[in-house]
Enzyme design. Structure first.
Site, PDB file in Angstrom:
ATOM      1  N   SER A 231       7.287 -17.974 -30.996  1.00 10.42           N
ATOM      2  CA  SER A 231       6.710 -17.550 -29.711  1.00 10.42           C
ATOM      3  C   SER A 231       7.778 -17.670 -28.627  1.00 10.42           C
ATOM      4  O   SER A 231       8.247 -18.773 -28.325  1.00 10.42           O
ATOM      5  CB  SER A 231       5.502 -18.450 -29.392  1.00 10.42           C
ATOM      6  OG  SER A 231       5.292 -18.509 -28.009  1.00 10.42           O
TER       7      SER A 231
ATOM      8  N   THR B 156       4.328  -7.596 -18.288  1.00  9.09           N
ATOM      9  CA  THR B 156       3.529  -8.621 -17.620  1.00  9.09           C
ATOM     10  C   THR B 156       4.164 -10.013 -17.618  1.00  9.09           C
ATOM     11  O   THR B 156       3.905 -10.809 -16.715  1.00  9.09           O
ATOM     12  CB  THR B 156       2.138  -8.743 -18.282  1.00  9.09           C
ATOM     13  OG1 THR B 156       2.327  -8.917 -19.685  1.00  9.09           O
ATOM     14  CG2 THR B 156       1.284  -7.527 -18.021  1.00  9.09           C
TER      15      THR B 156
ATOM     16  N   GLU C 220       4.609  -4.663 -26.083  1.00  7.66           N
ATOM     17  CA  GLU C 220       4.012  -4.282 -24.792  1.00  7.66           C
ATOM     18  C   GLU C 220       4.882  -3.234 -24.095  1.00  7.66           C
ATOM     19  O   GLU C 220       4.371  -2.239 -23.548  1.00  7.66           O
ATOM     20  CB  GLU C 220       3.853  -5.506 -23.890  1.00  7.66           C
ATOM     21  CG  GLU C 220       3.257  -5.119 -22.535  1.00  7.66           C
ATOM     22  CD  GLU C 220       3.282  -6.251 -21.516  1.00  7.66           C
ATOM     23  OE1 GLU C 220       3.365  -7.429 -21.903  1.00  7.66           O
ATOM     24  OE2 GLU C 220       3.236  -5.926 -20.311  1.00  7.66           O
TER      25      GLU C 220
ATOM     26  N   HIS D 146      -1.074  -7.492 -26.539  1.00  2.75           N
ATOM     27  CA  HIS D 146       0.098  -6.733 -26.052  1.00  2.75           C
ATOM     28  C   HIS D 146      -0.191  -5.251 -25.843  1.00  2.75           C
ATOM     29  O   HIS D 146       0.591  -4.561 -25.213  1.00  2.75           O
ATOM     30  CB  HIS D 146       1.212  -6.730 -27.105  1.00  2.75           C
ATOM     31  CG  HIS D 146       1.779  -8.045 -27.445  1.00  2.75           C
ATOM     32  ND1 HIS D 146       2.133  -8.960 -26.511  1.00  2.75           N
ATOM     33  CD2 HIS D 146       2.108  -8.578 -28.651  1.00  2.75           C
ATOM     34  CE1 HIS D 146       2.640 -10.025 -27.134  1.00  2.75           C
ATOM     35  NE2 HIS D 146       2.628  -9.813 -28.431  1.00  2.75           N
TER      36      HIS D 146
ATOM     37  N   ASN E 166       7.512 -17.257 -25.433  1.00  7.79           N
ATOM     38  CA  ASN E 166       7.126 -17.964 -24.204  1.00  7.79           C
ATOM     39  C   ASN E 166       7.124 -19.478 -24.420  1.00  7.79           C
ATOM     40  O   ASN E 166       7.428 -20.246 -23.516  1.00  7.79           O
ATOM     41  CB  ASN E 166       5.807 -17.415 -23.642  1.00  7.79           C
ATOM     42  CG  ASN E 166       4.590 -17.964 -24.340  1.00  7.79           C
ATOM     43  OD1 ASN E 166       4.177 -19.080 -24.094  1.00  7.79           O
ATOM     44  ND2 ASN E 166       4.012 -17.182 -25.249  1.00  7.79           N
TER      45      ASN E 166
ATOM     46  N   SER F 208       0.053 -18.930 -26.637  1.00  5.11           N
ATOM     47  CA  SER F 208      -0.633 -18.579 -27.893  1.00  5.11           C
ATOM     48  C   SER F 208      -1.226 -19.814 -28.575  1.00  5.11           C
ATOM     49  O   SER F 208      -1.537 -19.757 -29.766  1.00  5.11           O
ATOM     50  CB  SER F 208       0.350 -17.919 -28.858  1.00  5.11           C
ATOM     51  OG  SER F 208       0.828 -16.719 -28.326  1.00  5.11           O
TER      52      SER F 208
ATOM     53  N   CYS G 163       2.040 -10.775 -14.638  1.00  2.90           N
ATOM     54  CA  CYS G 163       0.857 -11.632 -14.748  1.00  2.90           C
ATOM     55  C   CYS G 163       1.291 -13.060 -14.399  1.00  2.90           C
ATOM     56  O   CYS G 163       2.365 -13.500 -14.795  1.00  2.90           O
ATOM     57  CB  CYS G 163       0.340 -11.554 -16.181  1.00  2.90           C
ATOM     58  SG  CYS G 163      -0.651 -12.945 -16.682  1.00  2.90           S
TER      59      CYS G 163
ATOM     60  N   HIS H 239       1.147 -15.166 -31.653  1.00  6.21           N
ATOM     61  CA  HIS H 239       2.348 -15.823 -32.182  1.00  6.21           C
ATOM     62  C   HIS H 239       2.056 -17.288 -32.446  1.00  6.21           C
ATOM     63  O   HIS H 239       2.573 -18.175 -31.777  1.00  6.21           O
ATOM     64  CB  HIS H 239       3.505 -15.694 -31.181  1.00  6.21           C
ATOM     65  CG  HIS H 239       4.025 -14.311 -31.060  1.00  6.21           C
ATOM     66  ND1 HIS H 239       4.473 -13.766 -29.886  1.00  6.21           N
ATOM     67  CD2 HIS H 239       4.164 -13.339 -31.990  1.00  6.21           C
ATOM     68  CE1 HIS H 239       4.853 -12.527 -30.092  1.00  6.21           C
ATOM     69  NE2 HIS H 239       4.672 -12.243 -31.353  1.00  6.21           N
TER      70      HIS H 239
HETATM   71 FE1  F3S Z   1      -2.564 -11.174 -20.501  1.00  2.50          FE
HETATM   72 FE2  F3S Z   1      -0.989 -12.515 -18.938  1.00  2.50          FE
HETATM   73 FE3  F3S Z   1      -1.734 -13.528 -21.240  1.00  2.50          FE
HETATM   74  S1  F3S Z   1      -0.870 -10.368 -19.417  1.00  2.50           S
HETATM   75  S2  F3S Z   1      -2.015 -11.774 -22.551  1.00  2.50           S
HETATM   76  S3  F3S Z   1      -3.067 -13.091 -19.491  1.00  2.50           S
HETATM   77  S4  F3S Z   1       0.293 -13.714 -20.318  1.00  2.50           S
END
Ligand code: F3S
Length: 278
Positions: free
Chosen positions: A218, A162, A124, A72, A220, A262, A190, A40
């Site tokens: 994006s 994640t 995802e 994703h 995030n 990103s 994550c 993104h």
């Molecule tokens: Fe992977 Fe976490 Fe980035 S799942 S794509 S390291 S935000």
């Protein structure tokens, strides 16, 4: 101008890995098509297009070369179609996402009704749902406790997109507990998103203005900007260094800088060096 860069900012492990994978393919002279924009970040996508990388929305649009799967991930059916069409595949699914896909399949194989905590329609999440369903499970997406199906039956398995927050997962688990339902939980969150948000907020509290770098598309990066705005009203979400001259940074002595997951390092370095000489 003094610039404070957040400790965790910019491309996460999975995004950087996908970018490196495409770079290696291009260096080897491979014809590359990504399934959807690789990340993104419009600047990066335009640069890749100028290097010959095509973007397809569907496998049917590709007739040769290597298809790159984004960080994703995709559904197992999409992978099958890539193979059936005789195309080469470069799988840049982030290993953390792959772990969540495996968890969804495992819960389904154990006979669980699967709940995917995440945003419906996100690629995802669509992948996680498909991995559970491919193993014969009924599976639903829940973002809030109100999304939990009324007809839920045990055993229940929970897997998490994640990028979700621990708080959101807790809300869902508390709601299940309140209904007397116990669940097998695979916490597949994550930490990259949380670390970026936490360190951006820390910087935003100490500065006169905050610059948040990343694609306007994006989610995030937009979330990072919202978090910074809470403690620093002069927070600016910019997509590129070209936008810096339009910002009202009068009387600012210290500027904070962060970037979405990103945003590659070279873009952060460009913005930082411009801010430093303002
Ligand atoms: Fe992977 Fe976490 Fe980035 S799942 S794509 S390291 S935000």
């Amino acid at each position: 101008m003094q610039v404070i860069l957040a400790e965790f900012a910019g491309a996460c492990y999975g995004v950087q890995r996908a970018l490196d994978m495409v770079d290696s393919l291009l260096e080897a002279g491979t014809s590359v098509t990504t399934l959807g924009p690789l990340i993104h970040n419009p600047q990066v996508v335009r640069k890749l297009e100028s290097q010959g990388v095509r973007v397809a929305e569907d496998v049917d649009e590709v007739d040769s070369g290597t298809v790159v799967i984004r960080s994703h991930g995709v559904t197992p059916q999409v992978k099958e179609r890539i193979c059936e069409q005789g195309l080469a595949m470069a799988d840049a699914t982030c290993p953390h996402v792959a772990r969540a896909q495996a968890a969804a399949a495992e819960l389904a194989q154990e006979g669980c009704r699967v709940l995917v905590v995440g945003e419906a329609g996100h690629p995802e999440v669509e992948g996680l749902l498909a991995y559970a369903k491919a193993c014969g499970a009924a599976a639903d997406v829940v973002l809030n406790p109100k999304d939990i199906p009324a007809d839920l039956y045990e055993p229940v398995g929970v897997v998490v997109q994640t990028t979700q927050t621990k708080d959101n997962l807790e809300d869902i688990l508390n709601a299940l507990e309140a209904r007397g339902i116990s669940a097998t939980v695979k916490d597949t969150i994550c930490s990259a998103t949380r670390k970026r948000q936490k360190t951006a907020a820390e910087v935003a509290r100490q500065v006169d203005a905050m610059v948040v770098l990343g694609g306007k598309n994006s989610s995030n990066t937009t979330r990072l900007s919202e978090i910074c705005s809470q403690s620093c009203p002069r927070t600016f979400h910019v997509e590129s260094a070209a936008e810096l001259s339009r910002l009202d940074l009068d009387d600012c002595k210290v500027i904070g800088l962060t970037a979405g997951a990103s945003t590659p390092e070279d873009q952060i370095a460009d913005v930082r060096s411009i801010l430093e000489v303002l």
